[in-house]
Design an enzyme around this catalytic site. Sequence first.
Site, PDB file in Angstrom:
ATOM      1  N   ASP A   8       0.879  -1.173   0.000  1.00 14.87           N
ATOM      2  CA  ASP A   8       0.000   0.000   0.000  1.00 14.87           C
ATOM      3  C   ASP A   8       0.917   1.224   0.000  1.00 14.87           C
ATOM      4  O   ASP A   8       2.133   1.105   0.207  1.00 14.87           O
ATOM      5  CB  ASP A   8      -0.888  -0.013   1.262  1.00 14.87           C
ATOM      6  CG  ASP A   8      -1.784   1.221   1.357  1.00 14.87           C
ATOM      7  OD1 ASP A   8      -2.371   1.610   0.334  1.00 14.87           O
ATOM      8  OD2 ASP A   8      -1.902   1.803   2.454  1.00 14.87           O
ATOM      9  N   SER A   9       0.312   2.395  -0.154  1.00 16.62           N
ATOM     10  CA  SER A   9       1.094   3.629  -0.057  1.00 16.62           C
ATOM     11  C   SER A   9       1.558   3.880   1.382  1.00 16.62           C
ATOM     12  O   SER A   9       2.404   4.727   1.611  1.00 16.62           O
ATOM     13  CB  SER A   9       0.243   4.818  -0.512  1.00 16.62           C
ATOM     14  OG  SER A   9      -0.867   4.964   0.352  1.00 16.62           O
ATOM     15  N   TYR A  40      -0.855   8.367  -2.443  1.00 19.39           N
ATOM     16  CA  TYR A  40      -0.921   8.070  -3.875  1.00 19.39           C
ATOM     17  C   TYR A  40      -2.109   8.797  -4.528  1.00 19.39           C
ATOM     18  O   TYR A  40      -2.150   8.936  -5.741  1.00 19.39           O
ATOM     19  CB  TYR A  40      -1.154   6.567  -4.095  1.00 19.39           C
ATOM     20  CG  TYR A  40       0.060   5.667  -4.003  1.00 19.39           C
ATOM     21  CD1 TYR A  40       1.352   6.154  -3.820  1.00 19.39           C
ATOM     22  CD2 TYR A  40      -0.105   4.282  -4.129  1.00 19.39           C
ATOM     23  CE1 TYR A  40       2.438   5.285  -3.745  1.00 19.39           C
ATOM     24  CE2 TYR A  40       0.972   3.417  -4.065  1.00 19.39           C
ATOM     25  CZ  TYR A  40       2.252   3.915  -3.881  1.00 19.39           C
ATOM     26  OH  TYR A  40       3.317   3.046  -3.822  1.00 19.39           O
ATOM     27  N   GLY A  41      -3.076   9.187  -3.695  1.00 20.75           N
ATOM     28  CA  GLY A  41      -4.376   9.657  -4.196  1.00 20.75           C
ATOM     29  C   GLY A  41      -4.331  10.710  -5.296  1.00 20.75           C
ATOM     30  O   GLY A  41      -5.145  10.694  -6.201  1.00 20.75           O
ATOM     31  N   CYS A  71      -4.494  -1.476  -1.874  1.00 22.73           N
ATOM     32  CA  CYS A  71      -4.627  -0.032  -2.087  1.00 22.73           C
ATOM     33  C   CYS A  71      -5.566   0.152  -3.265  1.00 22.73           C
ATOM     34  O   CYS A  71      -5.275  -0.348  -4.359  1.00 22.73           O
ATOM     35  CB  CYS A  71      -3.241   0.540  -2.404  1.00 22.73           C
ATOM     36  SG  CYS A  71      -3.263   2.276  -2.846  1.00 22.73           S
ATOM     37  N   ASN A  72      -6.678   0.826  -3.037  1.00 23.98           N
ATOM     38  CA  ASN A  72      -7.627   1.033  -4.139  1.00 23.98           C
ATOM     39  C   ASN A  72      -7.013   1.888  -5.243  1.00 23.98           C
ATOM     40  O   ASN A  72      -7.242   1.651  -6.428  1.00 23.98           O
ATOM     41  CB  ASN A  72      -8.892   1.735  -3.624  1.00 23.98           C
ATOM     42  CG  ASN A  72      -9.685   0.862  -2.682  1.00 23.98           C
ATOM     43  OD1 ASN A  72      -9.293   0.653  -1.533  1.00 23.98           O
ATOM     44  ND2 ASN A  72     -10.798   0.336  -3.147  1.00 23.98           N
ATOM     45  N   THR A  73      -6.247   2.891  -4.835  1.00 26.48           N
ATOM     46  CA  THR A  73      -5.678   3.831  -5.806  1.00 26.48           C
ATOM     47  C   THR A  73      -4.665   3.117  -6.699  1.00 26.48           C
ATOM     48  O   THR A  73      -4.662   3.294  -7.923  1.00 26.48           O
ATOM     49  CB  THR A  73      -4.995   4.994  -5.066  1.00 26.48           C
ATOM     50  OG1 THR A  73      -5.877   5.461  -4.041  1.00 26.48           O
ATOM     51  CG2 THR A  73      -4.659   6.125  -5.993  1.00 26.48           C
ATOM     52  N   GLU A 150      -1.980   8.154   8.729  1.00 25.74           N
ATOM     53  CA  GLU A 150      -0.517   8.086   8.727  1.00 25.74           C
ATOM     54  C   GLU A 150       0.071   8.772   9.967  1.00 25.74           C
ATOM     55  O   GLU A 150       1.141   8.407  10.431  1.00 25.74           O
ATOM     56  CB  GLU A 150       0.058   8.705   7.444  1.00 25.74           C
ATOM     57  CG  GLU A 150      -0.194   7.855   6.197  1.00 25.74           C
ATOM     58  CD  GLU A 150       0.459   6.476   6.246  1.00 25.74           C
ATOM     59  OE1 GLU A 150       1.634   6.378   6.621  1.00 25.74           O
ATOM     60  OE2 GLU A 150      -0.235   5.480   5.921  1.00 25.74           O
ATOM     61  N   CYS A 182     -11.057   3.191   0.205  1.00 23.95           N
ATOM     62  CA  CYS A 182      -9.618   3.399   0.400  1.00 23.95           C
ATOM     63  C   CYS A 182      -9.255   2.608   1.640  1.00 23.95           C
ATOM     64  O   CYS A 182      -9.972   2.650   2.646  1.00 23.95           O
ATOM     65  CB  CYS A 182      -9.308   4.879   0.605  1.00 23.95           C
ATOM     66  SG  CYS A 182      -7.636   5.209   1.208  1.00 23.95           S
ATOM     67  N   THR A 183      -8.134   1.879   1.560  1.00 22.04           N
ATOM     68  CA  THR A 183      -7.807   0.952   2.645  1.00 22.04           C
ATOM     69  C   THR A 183      -7.362   1.647   3.935  1.00 22.04           C
ATOM     70  O   THR A 183      -7.273   1.013   4.980  1.00 22.04           O
ATOM     71  CB  THR A 183      -6.730  -0.048   2.181  1.00 22.04           C
ATOM     72  OG1 THR A 183      -5.591   0.697   1.720  1.00 22.04           O
ATOM     73  CG2 THR A 183      -7.255  -0.933   1.067  1.00 22.04           C
ATOM     74  N   HIS A 184      -7.074   2.942   3.848  1.00 16.73           N
ATOM     75  CA  HIS A 184      -6.777   3.675   5.091  1.00 16.73           C
ATOM     76  C   HIS A 184      -8.047   3.920   5.917  1.00 16.73           C
ATOM     77  O   HIS A 184      -7.989   4.032   7.135  1.00 16.73           O
ATOM     78  CB  HIS A 184      -6.157   5.042   4.790  1.00 16.73           C
ATOM     79  CG  HIS A 184      -4.689   5.001   4.469  1.00 16.73           C
ATOM     80  ND1 HIS A 184      -4.195   4.547   3.270  1.00 16.73           N
ATOM     81  CD2 HIS A 184      -3.603   5.367   5.209  1.00 16.73           C
ATOM     82  CE1 HIS A 184      -2.871   4.654   3.273  1.00 16.73           C
ATOM     83  NE2 HIS A 184      -2.482   5.145   4.442  1.00 16.73           N
TER      84      HIS A 184
HETATM   85  N1  DGL Z   1      -4.733   3.314   0.932  1.00 14.59           N
HETATM   86  C1  DGL Z   1      -4.747   3.703  -0.433  1.00 14.59           C
HETATM   87  C2  DGL Z   1      -6.059   3.473  -1.127  1.00 14.59           C
HETATM   88  O1  DGL Z   1      -6.673   2.516  -0.881  1.00 14.59           O
HETATM   89  C3  DGL Z   1      -4.008   4.919  -0.818  1.00 14.59           C
HETATM   90  C4  DGL Z   1      -4.357   6.215  -0.218  1.00 14.59           C
HETATM   91  C5  DGL Z   1      -3.377   7.260  -0.684  1.00 14.59           C
HETATM   92  O2  DGL Z   1      -2.178   7.008  -0.610  1.00 14.59           O
HETATM   93  O3  DGL Z   1      -3.846   8.310  -1.165  1.00 14.59           O
HETATM   94  O4  DGL Z   1      -6.497   4.203  -1.953  1.00 14.59           O
END
Ligand code: DGL
Length: 250
Positions: A8-9, A40-41, A71-73, A150, A182-184
Amino acid sequence: MATIGIFDSGSGGLSVYREIVKQLPQERYVYFADNAHCPYGEKTAAYIQERARAITDILLGMGADIIVVACNTATAAAISTLRAAYPDVPFIGMEPAVKPAALGTRTGVIGVLATAGTLKGSKYLNTKGRFEDDVHIVEHVGEGFVELVEKGILDGPEAESVVRASLQPLLDAGADRIVLGCTHYPFLQPVIERLAGPLVQVIDPAPAVARQTVRILAEHGIPTGDGPFSVDLYFSGEPDSLQRIFALVS
Ligand code: DGL
């Protein structure tokens, strides 16, 4: 025993790791947090594809039998290029859980919280297209959610005010299902649920992704269940926040 590579990011993918370990408690896990390049968004697809390739090489070098793009992104930007570049490697990706939300809604309105990159990805747009004749889909970027997680700020007044700003428009539109795209975001789920109230259901796709991981390992004939559990954490940035979140999922 399978070696399961996850990336993931940052710490967000640990919400997926947590669910996979519940289903597969006797495997070897290697988790890579690209937290020097998080979030990453707002990054370009080309940038994320390059990072995803570099991280995949690291995880394969550590013996990963399967890669979970937690990570969805990164899934939206890079999973098809990863699959094309490593045709023998099974990849599992993330996708906002629009289907269960659309099937479950009573108000006919579902809300999706995700990054800008995920919301403009073709995979999400296709899924949305399949359901938007039947339900009204409202979206919002979880502005500042990734940064909160984070920093390890998962509750309290600051978390509440950041979450409220992105969640309220979805609630005002009448959404009774909130998809965490988003996994966060699952690390903020207690705050999201409290602000949304008892009539709103919040949907985290991680348990479904964990079941899919079990299925794909079996389809590829990769043996599981016979090894001692182990997990190694790697990161490109600072270790602190990752270790804090890791303590929560361990
Ligand atoms: N956790 C990631 C996701 O699922 C990335 C979030 C990010 O880095 O912007 O999208």
